[in-house]
Scaffold this motif. Structure first.
Motif, PDB file in Angstrom:
ATOM      1  N   LEU A  89      57.138 -23.591  29.657  1.00 51.13           N
ATOM      2  CA  LEU A  89      56.837 -22.831  28.448  1.00 51.13           C
ATOM      3  C   LEU A  89      57.139 -21.377  28.771  1.00 51.13           C
ATOM      4  CD1 LEU A  89      55.687 -23.039  25.568  1.00 51.13           C
ATOM      5  CD2 LEU A  89      53.426 -22.594  26.532  1.00 51.13           C
ATOM      6  N   ARG A  90      58.133 -20.852  28.104  1.00 49.42           N
ATOM      7  CA  ARG A  90      58.546 -19.476  28.392  1.00 49.42           C
ATOM      8  C   ARG A  90      58.170 -18.573  27.220  1.00 49.42           C
ATOM      9  NH1 ARG A  90      64.450 -18.358  30.677  1.00 49.42           N
ATOM     10  NH2 ARG A  90      63.423 -19.186  32.530  1.00 49.42           N
ATOM     11  N   ILE A  91      57.411 -17.525  27.537  1.00 48.18           N
ATOM     12  CA  ILE A  91      56.970 -16.555  26.540  1.00 48.18           C
ATOM     13  C   ILE A  91      57.763 -15.268  26.742  1.00 48.18           C
ATOM     14  CG2 ILE A  91      54.998 -15.263  25.634  1.00 48.18           C
ATOM     15  CD1 ILE A  91      53.222 -17.373  27.102  1.00 48.18           C
ATOM     16  N   SER A  92      58.305 -14.748  25.662  1.00 45.17           N
ATOM     17  CA  SER A  92      59.041 -13.492  25.717  1.00 45.17           C
ATOM     18  C   SER A  92      58.254 -12.441  24.939  1.00 45.17           C
ATOM     19  CB  SER A  92      60.436 -13.671  25.108  1.00 45.17           C
ATOM     20  OG  SER A  92      61.160 -12.467  25.154  1.00 45.17           O
ATOM     21  N   ALA A  93      58.062 -11.276  25.535  1.00 43.15           N
ATOM     22  CA  ALA A  93      57.222 -10.255  24.910  1.00 43.15           C
ATOM     23  C   ALA A  93      57.568  -8.889  25.487  1.00 43.15           C
ATOM     24  CB  ALA A  93      55.746 -10.567  25.146  1.00 43.15           C
ATOM     25  N   SER A  94      56.957  -7.862  24.912  1.00 42.46           N
ATOM     26  CA  SER A  94      57.008  -6.533  25.507  1.00 42.46           C
ATOM     27  C   SER A  94      55.818  -6.384  26.443  1.00 42.46           C
ATOM     28  CB  SER A  94      56.965  -5.453  24.417  1.00 42.46           C
ATOM     29  OG  SER A  94      55.724  -5.488  23.738  1.00 42.46           O
ATOM     30  N   MET A  95      55.851  -5.348  27.273  1.00 42.36           N
ATOM     31  CA  MET A  95      54.783  -5.155  28.250  1.00 42.36           C
ATOM     32  C   MET A  95      53.434  -4.913  27.575  1.00 42.36           C
ATOM     33  SD  MET A  95      53.792  -5.184  31.315  1.00 42.36           S
ATOM     34  CE  MET A  95      55.297  -5.195  32.290  1.00 42.36           C
ATOM     35  N   SER A  96      53.436  -4.406  26.346  1.00 41.32           N
ATOM     36  CA  SER A  96      52.162  -4.125  25.673  1.00 41.32           C
ATOM     37  C   SER A  96      51.372  -5.388  25.363  1.00 41.32           C
ATOM     38  CB  SER A  96      52.418  -3.347  24.375  1.00 41.32           C
ATOM     39  OG  SER A  96      53.195  -4.103  23.469  1.00 41.32           O
ATOM     40  N   PHE A  97      52.020  -6.572  25.460  1.00 40.64           N
ATOM     41  CA  PHE A  97      51.317  -7.830  25.239  1.00 40.64           C
ATOM     42  C   PHE A  97      50.808  -8.460  26.537  1.00 40.64           C
ATOM     43  CE2 PHE A  97      53.926  -7.945  21.292  1.00 40.64           C
ATOM     44  CZ  PHE A  97      52.890  -8.119  20.373  1.00 40.64           C
ATOM     45  N   ALA A  98      51.001  -7.802  27.661  1.00 39.17           N
ATOM     46  CA  ALA A  98      50.738  -8.438  28.948  1.00 39.17           C
ATOM     47  C   ALA A  98      49.287  -8.883  29.097  1.00 39.17           C
ATOM     48  CB  ALA A  98      51.114  -7.483  30.083  1.00 39.17           C
ATOM     49  N   ASP A 241      45.704  -2.131  23.268  1.00 41.91           N
ATOM     50  CA  ASP A 241      45.860  -2.346  24.713  1.00 41.91           C
ATOM     51  C   ASP A 241      46.410  -1.101  25.407  1.00 41.91           C
ATOM     52  OD1 ASP A 241      44.813  -4.826  24.648  1.00 41.91           O
ATOM     53  OD2 ASP A 241      46.622  -5.901  25.259  1.00 41.91           O
ATOM     54  N   THR A 242      47.328  -0.407  24.732  1.00 40.34           N
ATOM     55  CA  THR A 242      47.879   0.824  25.297  1.00 40.34           C
ATOM     56  C   THR A 242      46.796   1.885  25.401  1.00 40.34           C
ATOM     57  OG1 THR A 242      50.030   0.321  24.307  1.00 40.34           O
ATOM     58  CG2 THR A 242      49.676   2.584  25.048  1.00 40.34           C
ATOM     59  N   ALA A 243      45.968   1.971  24.360  1.00 42.39           N
ATOM     60  CA  ALA A 243      44.868   2.942  24.383  1.00 42.39           C
ATOM     61  C   ALA A 243      43.892   2.646  25.516  1.00 42.39           C
ATOM     62  CB  ALA A 243      44.143   2.930  23.039  1.00 42.39           C
ATOM     63  N   ASP A 244      43.594   1.361  25.743  1.00 41.66           N
ATOM     64  CA  ASP A 244      42.667   0.980  26.811  1.00 41.66           C
ATOM     65  C   ASP A 244      43.181   1.410  28.185  1.00 41.66           C
ATOM     66  OD1 ASP A 244      40.932  -0.127  25.000  1.00 41.66           O
ATOM     67  OD2 ASP A 244      41.642  -2.185  25.290  1.00 41.66           O
ATOM     68  N   SER A 289      42.251 -14.210  22.287  1.00 39.15           N
ATOM     69  CA  SER A 289      42.476 -13.024  23.121  1.00 39.15           C
ATOM     70  C   SER A 289      42.633 -11.775  22.265  1.00 39.15           C
ATOM     71  CB  SER A 289      43.720 -13.233  23.994  1.00 39.15           C
ATOM     72  OG  SER A 289      43.958 -12.120  24.813  1.00 39.15           O
ATOM     73  N   ILE A 290      43.348 -11.912  21.150  1.00 41.24           N
ATOM     74  CA  ILE A 290      43.544 -10.766  20.243  1.00 41.24           C
ATOM     75  C   ILE A 290      42.208 -10.342  19.641  1.00 41.24           C
ATOM     76  CG2 ILE A 290      44.558 -10.086  18.014  1.00 41.24           C
ATOM     77  CD1 ILE A 290      46.927 -11.995  18.849  1.00 41.24           C
ATOM     78  N   ALA A 291      41.395 -11.309  19.241  1.00 38.42           N
ATOM     79  CA  ALA A 291      40.081 -10.984  18.680  1.00 38.42           C
ATOM     80  C   ALA A 291      39.199 -10.296  19.714  1.00 38.42           C
ATOM     81  CB  ALA A 291      39.402 -12.260  18.176  1.00 38.42           C
ATOM     82  N   GLY A 292      39.337 -10.709  20.971  1.00 43.59           N
ATOM     83  CA  GLY A 292      38.514 -10.123  22.022  1.00 43.59           C
ATOM     84  C   GLY A 292      38.956  -8.748  22.445  1.00 43.59           C
ATOM     85  N   SER A 293      40.176  -8.342  22.056  1.00 45.18           N
ATOM     86  CA  SER A 293      40.688  -7.029  22.470  1.00 45.18           C
ATOM     87  C   SER A 293      40.566  -5.988  21.373  1.00 45.18           C
ATOM     88  CB  SER A 293      42.144  -7.143  22.917  1.00 45.18           C
ATOM     89  OG  SER A 293      42.967  -7.552  21.836  1.00 45.18           O
ATOM     90  N   GLY A 294      39.743  -6.266  20.376  1.00 40.41           N
ATOM     91  CA  GLY A 294      39.531  -5.263  19.340  1.00 40.41           C
ATOM     92  C   GLY A 294      40.220  -5.553  18.049  1.00 40.41           C
ATOM     93  N   GLY A 295      40.812  -6.742  17.919  1.00 40.32           N
ATOM     94  CA  GLY A 295      41.449  -7.127  16.669  1.00 40.32           C
ATOM     95  C   GLY A 295      40.624  -8.201  15.985  1.00 40.32           C
ATOM     96  N   SER A 296      41.256  -8.877  15.046  1.00 38.82           N
ATOM     97  CA  SER A 296      40.579  -9.998  14.378  1.00 38.82           C
ATOM     98  C   SER A 296      41.514 -11.190  14.364  1.00 38.82           C
ATOM     99  CB  SER A 296      40.180  -9.631  12.944  1.00 38.82           C
ATOM    100  OG  SER A 296      41.324  -9.369  12.167  1.00 38.82           O
ATOM    101  N   ALA A 297      40.993 -12.369  14.693  1.00 36.90           N
ATOM    102  CA  ALA A 297      41.817 -13.563  14.787  1.00 36.90           C
ATOM    103  C   ALA A 297      42.025 -14.177  13.417  1.00 36.90           C
ATOM    104  CB  ALA A 297      41.162 -14.582  15.718  1.00 36.90           C
ATOM    105  N   GLU A 298      43.161 -14.863  13.270  1.00 36.88           N
ATOM    106  CA  GLU A 298      43.401 -15.646  12.068  1.00 36.88           C
ATOM    107  C   GLU A 298      42.606 -16.942  12.170  1.00 36.88           C
ATOM    108  OE1 GLU A 298      45.619 -15.165   9.168  1.00 36.88           O
ATOM    109  OE2 GLU A 298      45.040 -13.218   9.925  1.00 36.88           O
TER     110      GLU A 298
END
Length: 299
Positions: A89-98, A241-244, A289-298
């Motif tokens: 399973l290969r995930i492609s992303a920018s570093m801000s998603f690490a 994540d960048t702000a953190d 993970s997104i919800a736990g980092s200050g966002g809201s999950a779908e």
């Protein structure tokens, strides 16, 4: 006509700049200009309008852009025929998603111990090409994409964090209304390189009957927070994540009071593959993970 000429043309068209395209392709600006000039000569038309301030696509260039993107996808698919997709399973992303991705990958590995999961850093265009060709199973993006053969799955919404100098008149408060920010200049990279953030901020201000005041564009080799420090009445926005990961000294971090500065975080997969068990498991882990980092999950 060569693949590299189309690749260079695509880079200039997307970046709006020969210099940024050259940096992205790891070649000199003169080399990229030479190859595009050869492409224009072969096609018998001008593809790019060059000036000292900007580089814009001509009508012919606009028509060639989707063709060039499709050709790059075909090239990637040809190069991927030797890959074995089983148990990978290969995930492609920018570093801000690490950070978000590594947390989700750890969760998925527990339930799929035999699965080889890779996290590959690519720019936006290369992410789309990798998924379309089968070189990647999932691309993480902010915003959406409308491209034949691909589908988008939304994982949640990510807050943009407002950053000011500690000497800014609004520094020290935890939340702020957009109307309070309206008198102060917003520092961002050029719209051509940050279309999504520009659009989200402009739409948010429009909702409250205000217009955002843009300051001078931040050069591509600058860091927004440094420019905020040297222009104390200005402000900028960062992904959560960048702000953190940003040092706090001399800066103040605020949230928009009514959750208007939010960006959708999505996954892009090839059409018909979203129901793969390992992918659906990863989708749930990413949403958490997104919800736990200050966002809201779908849901």
């Amino acid at each position: 006509m060569e693949f590299r000429q189309l690749r260079y043309f695509l880079a200039v068209g997307e970046e709006g700049s020969f210099s940024r395209a050259a940096q992205r392709c790891f070649i000199s600006q003169s080399a990229i200009s030479h190859q595009i000039a050869k492409l224009e000569h072969e096609l018998g038309t001008t593809l790019l309008e060059r000036s000292t301030r900007a580089t814009r696509l001509t009508a012919a260039g606009e028509r060639l852009m989707p063709i060039a993107a499709e050709m790059m996808g075909l090239e990637a698919r040809a190069l991927s025929v030797g890959l074995d997709p089983r148990n990978r399973l290969r995930i492609s992303a920018s570093m801000s998603f690490a950070t978000q991705s590594l947390e989700a990958i750890s969760t998925v590995r527990e339930d799929f111990p035999q699965l080889d999961i890779e996290f590959v850093i690519k720019d936006f265009t290369d992410r789309m090409t990798a998924v379309a060709s089968g070189d990647a199973d999932l691309a993480l993006i902010r915003g959406g994409v409308d491209r034949p053969g691909l589908e988008t799955v939304e994982f949640g919404l990510e807050d943009l964090v407002i950053v000011t100098s500690s000497k800014h008149p609004l520094a020290g408060v935890s939340t702020v209304d957009l109307s309070e920010l309206a008198p102060y200049p917003l520092l961002l990279p050029p719209r051509s390189s940050q279309i999504l953030i520009h659009t989200v901020v402009e739409d948010a201000f429009r909702q409250v009957g205000q217009r955002v005041m843009l300051g001078p564009s931040i050069p591509s080799d600058h860091t927004a927070t440094l420019d905020v420090l040297t222009t104390p009445r200005s402000w900028t926005v960062l992904y959560a994540d960048t702000a953190d990961a940003t040092p706090r000294r001399g800066l103040s971090f605020l949230r928009e009071a009514h959750d208007r500065l939010r960006i959708p975080v999505c996954g892009v997969v090839r059409s018909g593959t979203a129901t793969r068990p390992e992918l659906t498991h990863l989708f749930r882990a990413l949403a958490q993970s997104i919800a736990g980092s200050g966002g809201s999950a779908e849901t």
